[in-house]
Design an enzyme around this catalytic site. Structure first.
Site, PDB file in Angstrom:
ATOM      1  N   GLY A  74     -14.039   6.491   5.408  1.00 46.51           N
ATOM      2  CA  GLY A  74     -12.991   7.488   5.587  1.00 46.51           C
ATOM      3  C   GLY A  74     -12.989   8.074   6.974  1.00 46.51           C
TER       4      GLY A  74
ATOM      5  N   TYR B 206      -6.344   7.270  -0.226  1.00 43.78           N
ATOM      6  CA  TYR B 206      -7.128   8.424  -0.665  1.00 43.78           C
ATOM      7  C   TYR B 206      -7.224   9.364   0.512  1.00 43.78           C
ATOM      8  CZ  TYR B 206     -11.110  10.730  -2.948  1.00 43.78           C
ATOM      9  OH  TYR B 206     -11.953  11.626  -3.555  1.00 43.78           O
TER      10      TYR B 206
ATOM     11  N   ALA C 115      -7.940  12.190   3.312  1.00 40.51           N
ATOM     12  CA  ALA C 115      -9.165  12.736   3.885  1.00 40.51           C
ATOM     13  C   ALA C 115      -9.301  14.224   3.568  1.00 40.51           C
ATOM     14  CB  ALA C 115      -9.183  12.516   5.392  1.00 40.51           C
TER      15      ALA C 115
ATOM     16  N   GLU D 133       0.846  -1.201   0.000  1.00 43.12           N
ATOM     17  CA  GLU D 133       0.000   0.000   0.000  1.00 43.12           C
ATOM     18  C   GLU D 133       0.882   1.252   0.000  1.00 43.12           C
ATOM     19  OE1 GLU D 133      -3.499   0.005   2.529  1.00 43.12           O
ATOM     20  OE2 GLU D 133      -2.848   1.942   3.303  1.00 43.12           O
TER      21      GLU D 133
HETATM   22  C1  LIG Z   1      -7.019  -1.465   4.691  1.00 42.11           C
HETATM   23  C2  LIG Z   1      -7.428  -0.068   5.093  1.00 42.11           C
HETATM   24  C3  LIG Z   1      -7.216   0.989   4.197  1.00 42.11           C
HETATM   25  C4  LIG Z   1      -7.622   2.281   4.518  1.00 42.11           C
HETATM   26  N1  LIG Z   1      -7.394   3.306   3.619  1.00 42.11           N
HETATM   27  C5  LIG Z   1      -7.852   4.561   3.882  1.00 42.11           C
HETATM   28  C6  LIG Z   1      -7.713   5.626   2.920  1.00 42.11           C
HETATM   29  O1  LIG Z   1      -7.145   5.434   1.842  1.00 42.11           O
HETATM   30  N2  LIG Z   1      -8.208   6.843   3.216  1.00 42.11           N
HETATM   31  C7  LIG Z   1      -8.852   7.098   4.415  1.00 42.11           C
HETATM   32  O2  LIG Z   1      -9.297   8.236   4.617  1.00 42.11           O
HETATM   33  N3  LIG Z   1      -8.980   6.112   5.351  1.00 42.11           N
HETATM   34  C8  LIG Z   1      -8.517   4.850   5.112  1.00 42.11           C
HETATM   35  N4  LIG Z   1      -8.683   3.844   6.041  1.00 42.11           N
HETATM   36  C9  LIG Z   1      -9.269   4.157   7.323  1.00 42.11           C
HETATM   37  C10 LIG Z   1     -10.811   4.198   7.295  1.00 42.11           C
HETATM   38  O3  LIG Z   1     -11.244   5.271   6.513  1.00 42.11           O
HETATM   39  C11 LIG Z   1     -11.231   4.347   8.728  1.00 42.11           C
HETATM   40  O4  LIG Z   1     -11.195   3.099   9.337  1.00 42.11           O
HETATM   41  C12 LIG Z   1     -12.532   5.052   8.993  1.00 42.11           C
HETATM   42  O5  LIG Z   1     -12.544   5.423  10.387  1.00 42.11           O
HETATM   43  C13 LIG Z   1     -13.776   4.208   8.757  1.00 42.11           C
HETATM   44  O6  LIG Z   1     -13.846   3.779   7.450  1.00 42.11           O
HETATM   45  P1  LIG Z   1     -14.522   2.383   7.131  1.00 42.11           P
HETATM   46  O7  LIG Z   1     -14.501   2.191   5.659  1.00 42.11           O
HETATM   47  O8  LIG Z   1     -13.933   1.344   8.001  1.00 42.11           O
HETATM   48  O9  LIG Z   1     -16.028   2.754   7.601  1.00 42.11           O
HETATM   49  P2  LIG Z   1     -17.351   1.919   7.727  1.00 42.11           P
HETATM   50  O10 LIG Z   1     -17.217   0.515   7.209  1.00 42.11           O
HETATM   51  O11 LIG Z   1     -18.447   2.729   7.131  1.00 42.11           O
HETATM   52  O12 LIG Z   1     -17.509   1.855   9.279  1.00 42.11           O
HETATM   53  C14 LIG Z   1     -17.587   3.048  10.067  1.00 42.11           C
HETATM   54  C15 LIG Z   1     -18.346   2.707  11.325  1.00 42.11           C
HETATM   55  O13 LIG Z   1     -19.726   2.546  11.011  1.00 42.11           O
HETATM   56  C16 LIG Z   1     -20.161   1.214  11.317  1.00 42.11           C
HETATM   57  N5  LIG Z   1     -21.025   0.801  10.187  1.00 42.11           N
HETATM   58  C17 LIG Z   1     -20.651   0.437   8.944  1.00 42.11           C
HETATM   59  N6  LIG Z   1     -21.747   0.209   8.161  1.00 42.11           N
HETATM   60  C18 LIG Z   1     -22.832   0.433   8.947  1.00 42.11           C
HETATM   61  C19 LIG Z   1     -24.225   0.380   8.737  1.00 42.11           C
HETATM   62  N7  LIG Z   1     -24.733   0.061   7.529  1.00 42.11           N
HETATM   63  N8  LIG Z   1     -25.032   0.686   9.776  1.00 42.11           N
HETATM   64  C20 LIG Z   1     -24.544   1.023  10.987  1.00 42.11           C
HETATM   65  N9  LIG Z   1     -23.213   1.098  11.247  1.00 42.11           N
HETATM   66  C21 LIG Z   1     -22.366   0.799  10.244  1.00 42.11           C
HETATM   67  C22 LIG Z   1     -18.896   0.385  11.385  1.00 42.11           C
HETATM   68  O14 LIG Z   1     -19.034  -0.709  12.231  1.00 42.11           O
HETATM   69  C23 LIG Z   1     -17.870   1.383  11.923  1.00 42.11           C
HETATM   70  O15 LIG Z   1     -17.930   1.503  13.299  1.00 42.11           O
HETATM   71  C24 LIG Z   1      -8.259   2.530   5.766  1.00 42.11           C
HETATM   72  C25 LIG Z   1      -8.444   1.468   6.669  1.00 42.11           C
HETATM   73  C26 LIG Z   1      -8.032   0.179   6.344  1.00 42.11           C
HETATM   74  C27 LIG Z   1      -8.215  -0.923   7.330  1.00 42.11           C
END
Ligand SMILES: Cc1cc2nc3c(=O)[nH]c(=O)nc-3n(C[C@H](O)[C@H](O)[C@H](O)COP(=O)(O)OP(=O)(O)OC[C@H]3O[C@@H](n4cnc5c(N)ncnc54)[C@H](O)[C@@H]3O)c2cc1C
Length: 302
Positions: free
Chosen positions: A112, A53, A55, A21
């Protein structure tokens, strides 16, 4: 090529997937570091590479440029990260149109983090709330492999169990998530038990596995994703507080053992946060490929 097809192909032969990455740099020095890292790490022929990507927005346009360069100039399959932060659904579609036009078939769908300086995450008016919504949006209109971020421990901002985290990542029936890189814990057993709850197709993402970092920033990464660093490791690192080279060596050694343990216990792959630096990832992956710990995996023991 789609990453879900790469994962399936490797799994058929009992081989793990290794990926790197990168992040879009902000300065000319950072650009040079990225170029050096790409030149060096591409020779290891990873299965794919991904690009984060931002923030805040200042480097967002670079994500697609770098993804395109990885695919076109280095011949390595690439995945673009995409988040919902500060963006309407229409703008997300426009970005996805550009991703598709660039011939990129893999997107990591993220909610994000809040932009720098903000503590609470707020959806953009006209935007999306969760990564599941972004995954559904992609699945509805784009023929792409969709990745999701997973955490072996519960996330920091909304404490939930790892099981819930994994199931959230798969909640949308339309969102065919193909791979879920999981942020590493420094205890392999946590990653493994998380992996057992998920299906094959998730890879373990390792930040301790890129010990080009020193102790401080790495702890920040772990704090941000709710993971913990085992006390004995923290103690050992404290003992080397004034010896950055020793911290690095301990990190490489520890990460190599951790990756070997994960692979011997059936992890389908390792996604290295290389932070645009090559030496540690080269050392760790080189050692793993020599030792081939995945050949010790016995499915009946899981
Ligand atoms: C491999 C990896 C790569 C990453 N790359 C980046 C990047 O490039 N740029 C960046 O800004 N960040 C990145 N992150 C960090 C990520 O953006 C953060 O973890 C952020 O805090 C949450 O994003 P998420 O996609 O996990 O969110 P989500 O999956 O949307 O989860 C956010 C919260 O909402 C809850 N949730 C999810 N769906 C629902 C639903 N339908 N109903 C109710 N609750 C729900 C989840 O349990 C979680 O607590 C990365 C993380 C990882 C592990």
């Amino acid at each position: 090529m789609r990453i879900d097809d790469i994962l399936a192909g490797r799994a058929r032969h009992g081989d793990p997937v290794f990926s790197f990455e990168f992040f879009p740099p902000k300065t000319p020095d950072g650009e040079r570091n990225l170029q050096r890292a790409l030149d060096s790490l591409s020779t290891l022929r990873p299965d794919f590479a991904s690009v984060t990507y931002g923030a805040g927005g200042s480097t967002r346009d670079r994500t697609l440029d770098i993804v395109r360069e990885i695919k076109d100039s280095y011949g390595i399959e690439a995945m673009a990260h995409l988040s919902c932060v500060g963006t309407t659904a229409d703008e997300l579609r426009s970005i996805l149109d550009q991703v598709r036009a660039a011939g990129i078939e893999n997107v990591l769908a993220l909610r994000g983090d809040p932009p720098a300086g903000e503590t609470e995450w707020r959806p953009h008016p006209g935007g999306l709330h969760y990564s599941t919504e972004l995954a559904s949006l992609i699945a509805a209109d784009y023929e792409m492999a969709i990745g999701a971020a997973c955490f072996p421990r519960s996330t920091r901002r909304l404490p939930i169990s790892p099981t819930t985290c994994a199931s959230c990542a798969r909640r949308s029936p339309r969102a065919r998530r193909s791979s879920s890189p999981s942020s590493s814990s420094t205890t392999s057993s946590t990653s493994i038990s998380s992996r057992r709850r998920e299906r094959s197709g998730s890879t373990c993402r390792s930040s301790r596995d890129h010990p080009d970092h020193q102790c401080g920033p790495d702890q920040a990464v772990h704090a941000a994703c709710g993971a913990s660093i085992p006390e004995p490791l923290l103690d050992a690192l404290d003992g080397y507080a004034d010896e950055p080279d020793s911290v690095l060596e301990l990190g490489v050694a520890y990460a190599t053992l951790q990756c070997a343990d994960l692979l011997a216990r059936g992890a389908p792959g390792i996604h290295f946060y290389v932070l645009n630096k090559a030496p540690s990832a080269r050392a760790i992956l080189g050692a793993l490929r020599l030792q081939r710990p995945w050949e010790r995996f016995r499915p009946e023991r899981v």
